[in-house]
Design a protein around this motif. Structure first.
Motif, mmCIF file in Angstrom:
data_model
loop_
_atom_site.group_PDB
_atom_site.id
_atom_site.type_symbol
_atom_site.label_atom_id
_atom_site.label_comp_id
_atom_site.label_asym_id
_atom_site.label_seq_id
_atom_site.Cartn_x
_atom_site.Cartn_y
_atom_site.Cartn_z
ATOM 1 N N GLN A 129 7.107 2.998 10.342
ATOM 2 C CA GLN A 129 6.003 3.518 9.874
ATOM 3 C C GLN A 129 6.021 4.627 8.536
ATOM 4 O OE1 GLN A 129 4.180 7.396 12.063
ATOM 5 N NE2 GLN A 129 2.749 5.761 12.899
ATOM 6 N N ILE A 130 4.930 4.315 7.681
ATOM 7 C CA ILE A 130 5.029 4.995 6.520
ATOM 8 C C ILE A 130 3.783 5.409 6.250
ATOM 9 C CG2 ILE A 130 7.271 3.663 5.309
ATOM 10 C CD1 ILE A 130 4.988 2.188 3.962
ATOM 11 N N VAL A 131 3.581 6.504 5.300
ATOM 12 C CA VAL A 131 2.430 7.246 4.837
ATOM 13 C C VAL A 131 2.361 6.834 3.248
ATOM 14 C CG1 VAL A 131 0.938 9.216 4.390
ATOM 15 C CG2 VAL A 131 2.177 8.621 6.580
ATOM 16 N N LEU A 132 1.507 6.213 2.646
ATOM 17 C CA LEU A 132 1.221 5.934 1.335
ATOM 18 C C LEU A 132 -0.222 6.744 0.759
ATOM 19 C CD1 LEU A 132 2.176 1.907 1.243
ATOM 20 C CD2 LEU A 132 3.797 4.212 0.916
ATOM 21 N N THR A 133 -0.026 7.041 -0.324
ATOM 22 C CA THR A 133 -1.139 7.511 -1.154
ATOM 23 C C THR A 133 -1.869 6.588 -2.048
ATOM 24 O OG1 THR A 133 -0.473 10.156 -0.776
ATOM 25 C CG2 THR A 133 -2.140 9.635 -2.418
ATOM 26 N N GLY A 134 -3.103 6.185 -2.145
ATOM 27 C CA GLY A 134 -3.458 5.416 -3.128
ATOM 28 C C GLY A 134 -5.062 5.081 -3.057
ATOM 29 N N MET A 135 -5.603 4.106 -3.613
ATOM 30 C CA MET A 135 -6.880 3.857 -3.933
ATOM 31 C C MET A 135 -7.083 2.245 -3.433
ATOM 32 S SD MET A 135 -9.643 4.217 -6.854
ATOM 33 C CE MET A 135 -9.746 5.898 -6.942
ATOM 34 N N VAL A 136 -7.979 2.187 -2.471
ATOM 35 C CA VAL A 136 -8.397 0.537 -2.161
ATOM 36 C C VAL A 136 -8.922 -0.130 -3.526
ATOM 37 C CG1 VAL A 136 -9.745 -0.754 -0.578
ATOM 38 C CG2 VAL A 136 -8.855 1.308 0.059
ATOM 39 N N LEU A 137 -8.444 -1.336 -3.901
ATOM 40 C CA LEU A 137 -9.129 -1.847 -4.972
ATOM 41 C C LEU A 137 -9.806 -3.014 -4.395
ATOM 42 C CD1 LEU A 137 -5.733 -2.427 -7.062
ATOM 43 C CD2 LEU A 137 -7.091 -0.526 -7.354
ATOM 44 N N SER A 138 -9.625 -3.502 -3.466
ATOM 45 C CA SER A 138 -10.587 -4.679 -3.039
ATOM 46 C C SER A 138 -10.309 -5.120 -1.368
ATOM 47 C CB SER A 138 -10.129 -6.177 -3.678
ATOM 48 O OG SER A 138 -8.801 -6.596 -3.665
ATOM 49 N N THR A 139 -11.163 -5.634 -0.678
ATOM 50 C CA THR A 139 -11.049 -5.959 0.478
ATOM 51 C C THR A 139 -11.773 -7.330 0.828
ATOM 52 O OG1 THR A 139 -11.643 -5.248 2.593
ATOM 53 C CG2 THR A 139 -13.131 -4.447 1.079
ATOM 54 N N MET A 140 -11.331 -8.058 1.734
ATOM 55 C CA MET A 140 -11.900 -9.273 2.117
ATOM 56 C C MET A 140 -11.693 -9.354 3.675
ATOM 57 S SD MET A 140 -9.102 -12.045 0.916
ATOM 58 C CE MET A 140 -9.982 -13.398 1.601
ATOM 59 N N PRO A 141 -12.752 -10.095 4.223
ATOM 60 C CA PRO A 141 -12.779 -10.462 5.477
ATOM 61 C C PRO A 141 -11.345 -11.423 6.089
ATOM 62 C CG PRO A 141 -14.477 -11.556 4.613
ATOM 63 C CD PRO A 141 -14.044 -10.661 3.785
ATOM 64 N N VAL A 142 -10.876 -11.329 7.113
ATOM 65 C CA VAL A 142 -9.759 -12.204 7.820
ATOM 66 C C VAL A 142 -10.277 -12.258 9.217
ATOM 67 C CG1 VAL A 142 -7.666 -12.369 8.454
ATOM 68 C CG2 VAL A 142 -8.064 -11.314 6.094
ATOM 69 N N GLY A 143 -10.474 -13.615 9.504
ATOM 70 C CA GLY A 143 -10.603 -13.872 11.086
ATOM 71 C C GLY A 143 -11.870 -13.177 11.440
ATOM 72 N N GLU A 144 -12.325 -12.624 12.677
ATOM 73 C CA GLU A 144 -13.613 -12.421 13.148
ATOM 74 C C GLU A 144 -13.577 -10.963 12.815
ATOM 75 O OE1 GLU A 144 -16.345 -12.801 17.148
ATOM 76 O OE2 GLU A 144 -14.407 -13.454 17.203
ATOM 77 N N TYR A 145 -12.806 -9.770 13.025
ATOM 78 C CA TYR A 145 -12.818 -8.471 13.055
ATOM 79 C C TYR A 145 -11.885 -7.764 12.017
ATOM 80 C CZ TYR A 145 -15.375 -9.348 17.199
ATOM 81 O OH TYR A 145 -16.519 -9.934 18.238
ATOM 82 N N ASP A 146 -11.067 -8.520 11.315
ATOM 83 C CA ASP A 146 -10.028 -7.744 10.438
ATOM 84 C C ASP A 146 -10.355 -7.836 9.094
ATOM 85 O OD1 ASP A 146 -8.836 -7.603 12.984
ATOM 86 O OD2 ASP A 146 -7.371 -9.299 12.385
ATOM 87 N N ARG A 147 -9.624 -7.014 8.263
ATOM 88 C CA ARG A 147 -9.786 -7.073 6.753
ATOM 89 C C ARG A 147 -8.625 -7.209 6.303
ATOM 90 N NH1 ARG A 147 -14.457 -6.811 4.538
ATOM 91 N NH2 ARG A 147 -16.198 -5.838 5.575
ATOM 92 N N ARG A 148 -8.376 -7.786 4.873
ATOM 93 C CA ARG A 148 -7.132 -7.698 4.061
ATOM 94 C C ARG A 148 -7.553 -6.827 3.117
ATOM 95 N NH1 ARG A 148 -5.375 -10.379 -0.530
ATOM 96 N NH2 ARG A 148 -3.359 -10.535 -0.878
ATOM 97 N N VAL A 149 -6.628 -5.941 2.882
ATOM 98 C CA VAL A 149 -7.032 -4.635 1.856
ATOM 99 C C VAL A 149 -5.812 -4.562 0.790
ATOM 100 C CG1 VAL A 149 -7.626 -2.628 1.520
ATOM 101 C CG2 VAL A 149 -7.750 -3.482 3.548
ATOM 102 N N VAL A 150 -6.269 -4.604 -0.511
ATOM 103 C CA VAL A 150 -5.459 -4.431 -1.527
ATOM 104 C C VAL A 150 -5.499 -3.105 -1.918
ATOM 105 C CG1 VAL A 150 -4.992 -4.879 -3.769
ATOM 106 C CG2 VAL A 150 -5.510 -6.921 -2.356
ATOM 107 N N ILE A 151 -4.223 -2.326 -1.703
ATOM 108 C CA ILE A 151 -4.299 -0.802 -2.357
ATOM 109 C C ILE A 151 -3.538 -0.646 -3.299
ATOM 110 C CG2 ILE A 151 -4.109 1.462 -1.417
ATOM 111 C CD1 ILE A 151 -4.510 0.401 1.507
#
Length: 246
Positions: free
Chosen positions: A3-25
């Protein structure tokens, strides 16, 4: 899994499957990462607002062998005002795209993240034209990534005293003694050159503290258009949309 904690900003997001998202940070600690936000598309998910573009804060996640999974997020700035201004939003989306283009995984991207954050803050300042913010961001991005044109002396001989033209092909200023064969030379207004020098040399915290005339703004736009075309090989979709709105 760690488990890690990262500080950042979301650049993009896209749906994956029915309920999930893939996020680029873009993160301070790990550079650009991709992470999965499980269940983030469910209306009652605590991540539903945290994984939108522009969201800045701390992301607690599990680090697997080949991917990250976001467990929770503490968002300190959503930049929600941009969602109420379609033109401002697309400027913001363009900046996110450029950051995504340049940022690398497992790379020190602290300066790029700082630049991105300060640029989003500048977009909320009504006293700075969005066009100027764009040109400052573009030139400082080239500077952060080691592609800044030489704007302090002749790129060929190093002279600082003779008259100069600016050549994208040569990578900056070329003096009157060295300009033979330069076919794209542009004589810059003194204020345009000073602005470029200031952008390249100043700290990110002091970038968005000046304004320019329309003449200088237009000249900066022509220069940055040529520089970005020379140094990037991508058509930024958000910029294409933005240009239809202006």
């Amino acid at each position: 899994m760690n488990q890690i904690v990262l500080t950042g900003m979301v650049l993009s997001t896209m749906p994956v499957g029915e309920y999930d998202r893939r996020v680029v940070i873009l993160t301070k600690e790990q550079g650009k990462i991709s992470a999965f936000a499980r269940g983030a598309r469910r209306p009652n998910s605590p991540l539903v607002g945290a994984v939108n573009p522009f969201s800045f804060g701390e992301f607690t996640m599990y680090e697997g062998r080949s991917s990250y999974t976001i467990q929770s997020a503490n968002i300190t700035n959503y930049f929600a005002e941009l969602r109420e201004d379609i033109v401002g939003a697309y400027y913001g989306f363009y900046f996110l795209e450029v950051a995504d283009y340049y940022a690398k995984e497992s790379n020190d991207e602290r300066e790029m993240l700082k630049l991105l954050y300060q640029t989003m803050r500048a977009l909320l300042n009504p006293h700075i034209p969005n066009r100027l913010i764009r040109y400052i961001f573009e030139l400082k991005t080239l500077t952060v990534n080691g592609q800044a044109p030489q704007v302090f002396q002749c790129v060929t001989c190093g002279d600082e005293t003779r008259s100069m033209v600016f050549s994208v092909a040569k990578g900056g200023l070329v003096c009157s003694e060295c300009r033979q064969g330069v076919i794209d030379g542009i004589t810059l207004d003194g204020s345009t050159l000073y602005s470029m020098q200031y952008i390249e040399s100043s700290s990110i915290a002091k970038l968005y503290t000046f304004n320019v005339t329309e003449k200088v703004l237009d000249e900066l736009g022509r220069i940055m258009g040529k520089l970005m075309a020379a140094y990037t090989d991508k058509r930024f979709k958000s910029l294409e949309i933005l240009e239809t709105l202006l």
